[in-house]
Structure formats: structure tokens, C-alpha cells
Design an enzyme around this catalytic site. Sequence first.
Site: not given
Length: 877
Positions: A113, A389
Site C-alpha cells: 500500500e 425449459s
Amino acid sequence: MPDQRKKGDYPAQPASKKGKRKKGRISRKRKWFYGLFFAGALAVVAGIVGYLLVILNGERILAANKDVLSLTEASVVYDSSNNKIASLASVNRQNAEFSELPELLRDAFIATEDKRFEEHSGIDMLGIGRALVKDVIARSAKEGASTITQQLARNLFLNQDKTFFRKATEASIAVALENQMTKDEILTMYLNRIYFGNGIYGVKLAAKYYFNSSLEDLKLWQMATLAAIPKAPSYYNPKDDIERSTQRRAVVLTLMNDQGYITQEEEDQAKAVVYKPPGEFNSGSDRNKFLTYVDFAVKEAMQVMDMSEDEIRLGGYKIYTSLNATAQQTIEDEFDDDSNFEKSPDEQKQQAAMVIMDHSDGSIKAMIGGRDYVRKGLNRVTVPRQPGSSFKPITVYGPALETGDYTPGSTLRDDKKCYGSYCPTDSNKNKYIGPVSMSQSIMESRNASAVWLLNEIGVSKGVSFSGKLGMPLDKDDRNLAIALGGLSHGVTPLQMATAYSAFANDGKSVDAHTIVKIVDHSQETRYQYAAAKPKQLMKEQTAAYMTELLQGVVGPGGTGRGAAIDRPLAGKTGTTQHGISGLKSSYNRDAWFVGYTPEWTAAVWMGYDKTDKEHLLKKSSSAAAALFSKVMSKAMKDVPKGSFGKAPSEPTPTPPASDAPDQVKNLTGSYDPNQMLVSLRWTPVEGDGISYRIYRKDSSQAEFSRALDSAAAGSADDMNVAPGMSYEYYVTAYDSKSGLEGPPSARIAIEIPTVEISPSPTPGWNDGSGEGNEGNGNNGNGNGNGNNGNGNGHGNNGNGNGNNGNGSGNGNNGSGNGNGQGGGQQGGESTSQPTPTPTPTSTPADAGGTGSGDGTSGTSSGDAAALPSVPAESTGP
């Protein structure tokens, strides 16, 4: 004569121009020097003043908000009744002292960082310069240059908008923090406040949650994994996505090696470790009960507010949602009931997901992402699966109706046919029946006729219709397999619910959302949901036809009849074959039911997260339909009942013309079972020559129609009603003199009870019914109704005994024996019907009645007529 110039003599010359030029050049240099000097001095002064202003601004902010260094205000989530349902407080946090933080853990975060953390005073000027150059090149403020101190400042005070003004404010707080705190204190506060995903704050609790480890026992690869998370907590945490977490961990380890914190050997060893989630973790906190919904709402809030998750959770916001607490609690209860799900052979549970939304405005009423969502954190409502389906209305029947060339009564072809190398097969017991109506095709979920119809209208129309409903298909999906839901990537339950909502919403688009409003701590509304203007995605007639078709699916004989509830319903089942190479099994991978009432739409998916031969569904879509029924019947108990085509409210009175009759008042009605009619009564309207018009519609109709007229002053009887139906009525007054009709009365609803009628015996047959006995022949697993029963005809009474059912039937002037074949195929249903035959010359056996039981095969002798059972459908190859 003029004087002669002697050799070497030169006439007098004016002052040298060269000297003047030299003097002027020196003067200009001095001006440049003084200009640069004063400019530099001014820049230094401006820099000093700016720096002092930055420091003073930061000191001022810190002085005014000292409490934020030790206290964070949590955001709160509310339901649709403005009741608090969740606090987004950082309850899942355990603060660590600096002495508890291993040095290598601190190094991992610094390397990732802010590699110059120990050198700068809150602002990394080199990093800012690099970011500024990249921003100028990109012509936008995209590149970040935040130090750990700046990230802490942002966490404490600021929002996430990437503007230079925000950066300046963030920098001022960072400098002030550096002046008031040591580096160790800043790093400790940072590691205690950052968010690690899944509701976990601070590195101490994150170590326990993701590794079940204390800080002191963390290994290098675990430290790197934790350091990888804060960049995107929901994206890089190992429980939600191991692959991305592993890739990001490798980046962290490389940075640590490059900066001299670890060796190449240590890097390689740490990269090679495979993450395995620990067992169930209890943080000791009161986790929110409706976690799926809350987490989904937080992500939506992040999008609409353009903020990080940490800023939303800890920003002190009031987040108002559309959650219906009754519906959400019902889903939670049913998903906690193990009897609703198949038992797994091992620890991998059968999973499910469900979402409910109001299709009138797209508001999501309830949602659950799985049976163990708290532990998994995986919201299966947003995970793509093969729809089977349940996709037929979207790629076949919907687009066919939209062309205007087809209606629910149109005849399709259900034949065994190949289209190139693609040969779809019916999974129904009675296959390939030739001509079939569209309504029967979808009711029985026939595959061959669905593929035939898509081929007739063209694949492009199916692809286009799906895209309109929010499910754009892949380029590899330009084929007939999409008729049966065979897709490259699948679709999510949320997408399916949104698509079906368009059918329920008269063909208009629906914007699915959970957030209604967000208010900040000063009571200022920061966000208010405003729905976009709905788009007409299909013709209203197409949507009405589709609703008519899907109502048949949940009616008698339909594959989705198990989803039926005590109000009008339309829906579709879906299953997908397992697709495992070399495995011969009728078990399935996915099971669906997607349906809607006049008020709400819901989608249910069932299956396993990882499908293999040991983890398949045995019950197909019948289980999904049953779960839908259980949830919706309870979830909607307080929702006013409506009917398809109309909102569940009283009709808005039309202002009558000046001479029109008044509105009819006090309309009541009742059913007379003796006379089998509906008796209507109302208060007569004053005036001469007034007659009354009675309007009616049943549950399958979208619009009211004029049923009868009455000259009587306040009463009428409707004899054209059928058992088992529900009707709505309203009445208007009509003035024959003026030709004007008054406004409609209030509506009333009448339920006609079902009546069991036993027909008189007819020579030759008698319909019988009974619970089936296990049949002879090969025992099979089936749960449906038998087809051909055994007949023993003696006179007018006979006995039927089939593998899958037993019934009684009348003999036809003789005796005969028949051994019928019964076989229920996962949710199948049959209704035996007699077939009239001429007077026989010999003595035939009777037709067996309906029945249910186990058994799949048997032998038959004699003539028996019965309709085939209707099995649950499955996708084609």
C-alpha cells in the site's frame, strides 16, 4: 578644396551601437534574473502558505472531529415499513495492539500500500508526481497516490469521489495525523479499521475468519493474502473467490521480494500454497438475520452512491429498502427446513436460491442466496446456471407470439426430427404426438415441438427476444439448443425473475432494485430512487397470451401444478440434464420454477454448487415448484389478491356526465349451490328508465366483459358459472333515455366451490380411481399416475390392478383380464379417460382408472384406453 584625408585617418564616428547592444543585453539578463528570483521567492512563499493552510485545515478538521479517532457511526438498513432490520456497525472487529502485529505482517501492508510509509510525512510527493503525470496523459483523475495515512484519513472522514479537491482535503488530514500520531500508531489504527470483506473489520478478526489463526501464528502466505484484500474486499477475499485472491496474493509477495522483505525462495513457497477455508466461524457478534438481502442492498448502495463498501457501512447512513419482512422471514424459515431439500451423500449440501420482486415497480421484496449463506457468502441469486425449459417462454413461445402469426391455440408439430446434427428428444412418456396446440406443448413441456417452433420463426428472433428481456446471448448461442435452455453461460435467478416480470407487467420493462432512499446523518437525502420510463419490450397481447399459457402449466396436468397457491398464478418449470460424460442417469443438474401472481414474481433455483455423479437432483423441478408454493402462499398472506390484467384495487370511478346515472352502491353477491348460480344484489339508483349492466371476468381473463343486463331494481342472477372457478363482478347503471352509463360499482369476488360429480354408469366402462399398488415387472422409481389399469370385467363392475395404480371399471358384457403398465416419471400425472368404442364382437377388458404408485414396467393384454402421464421436462441434448 576640401581637406584630404590622410592614410590611417578615419572620420569621426558616432557612439558605438555595439556597446549599446551589449549594455542592453546585460540589462535584459538582469531583468530575467530578478524576475526568476522573485517568481521563485513567490513560489516558495506560496508553497509555505499553502503547506501551512493544508496543516491548519487538517488540524481544524481533526480538532472538530476528535471522536472519529475512536468511534465510527454505523449505517442502518430499514425495510419497506421503515423498521430497522440491520445495523452495518463494525461489530465484527477486534482491535489489535501494535505489539500484536508481526513485523512481517506490517511489512506486507507497507510493501503493498505505501512503500515509502516510513519516509514521508503523510504525503508521498514522488507518488503524487507520478500519479499526476499519468492523470495528465490519461486526461482524467484515474491514478491514485494515497499513502497509508491518507487512506486512514479517507476512512475516517471522506467519501470516494476522485477529485483533486478531495485529494487536497485528504492530504491535509493526513499531515495533521502525522503531526499528532506516531507511525506505529497510524499503522495500528489503519490495520484495525480497514475492511476485509464478509462483514469483517480489522486484521485481527480477519486472521481468525479466513484462517482460524491468531496474528502471531500467521504464516507468510496468509499475511500476503490479508494484505491483498483491502484493494477490493469483495473481489480479493479468499472465501468468495480463491482464484482472484491467489493471483492478488502473488502480486503482494512479488512486491515484498522486490523491496527486500523476503527472499525468492520464501516468495515461491508462499505462492504455491492452496487456500482451504476453515470450518464454521462465529465472531461472537449478532449477525444480521436477513444477510443476503442486506449484503445485496449494500452493494447497490455502493453503486448508486459511488462509494466503497467501508464508506457505506460506516458512513452513518439510513438506507431505506423495499424489503418485505414477512416474505423475507418466510424464505429464511423454508430454507432452514431440511425437509424441503434432498439429502446429500456427504457434506456438500444441495443448494438453492430464491428472489421475489414486485413486477409493478421492480422492487425486490425478498432474497436468499443459499442454505448456508452466512458461512459461504455466495449469493446464488446472482450466479448463472442453465435454465432448462424455464427458458422456453423467452426464446420460443414469447417471440413466436410476438410475430402475430401464432396464438395459444396454434397447432405445432411434435415429431421426432433432426435439424442437421441436432436431434431433440421428448422426455414425456408419450413421445412425438404429431400435431399439438401451443398451450399443450408448453403445459407438458414438450421439447420436440418447442424446437420445431423456434426453427419455424428463426433462431434470430429467439436471440433478439431474450436480449430485450435483459439476457443477451453469447455468439455461440445462435442455435436451436436455446429452445431448451441450452446456453453457453447460463442465466441467474435474478435475471429470470426480471424477465418473467415483463410478462406480468403487460410487456413493459422492470428495473430490479432494493434501495428506495438513502439519508445521511444530517437527515439530507443523498439518493432517491427514480425509476426510468418503462420500455415496451413486447406487445401487450403477447404478454397476455403468455400469461394464459403459463397458467395452464400450473393447472391440472401441467408440469408446474405443484406450485399452485390460493391465488391466480402463471409459471414454468425447468430442469437440465446432468451432462456428465459416460454417466447414464435420469437425474438432473439444475431445477427451476419461475412464476408470478398478479402482484409478485419469484424465481427458485435448486442444485449443487459442484455437480458430479454423486451430487445430482433426483426430484427434478417438482421440488422447486413445491418450494415456490410453500414460500409464496405464506409470504403473500397480507398482500391483497388481484387478478391478471388488473391491479388489486377498486376501479377508479369515472366522473359521470352531467346526465349519467349515479354509481351503483352496496354490491354484494353469493353462490347458491342448490341452483348453481351467483346471486347479485345492490342498492338501486334513483331515476326513471334505469337498467343495469353486469360485468364479469374469471381468473383466466385479462379484461371484464358484459355478462348480462338486468331491468330489475337491484338484483340479478348469473347462471353461467362453473365449479372450481373464481369470478369478479361490478355493476353499472344505464339510462336508456340519455344513452349514458354510470361509473362502475366497487368490485366483488365470488369463489365457486369444486363439485365432485359421479356420472351414471355407462355400459362398457366405469372410471375408477384409487391409490396404486406396486406393479408387477421391473420395479422403478416413479411418482405419478398409472395409465392402463388391469381390467376384470364381470357384468358392470370390474377391478383394475396396475403396476402404478388400481382402479375399478365396468366390464362389457363379459370378462377380460388386462395387466396395465403404470409408470410415474418424476412428477408425472395422467388422467384416464374412456374411449368410446363400437359394440365389440368379442369381450374386451375395461379401461383402468387413475391411480398412483411405484413401478415402471409391466405387461398388458386387452384393449385399454387412457391418456399418457405428463412427466417433468428435461432439456434436450
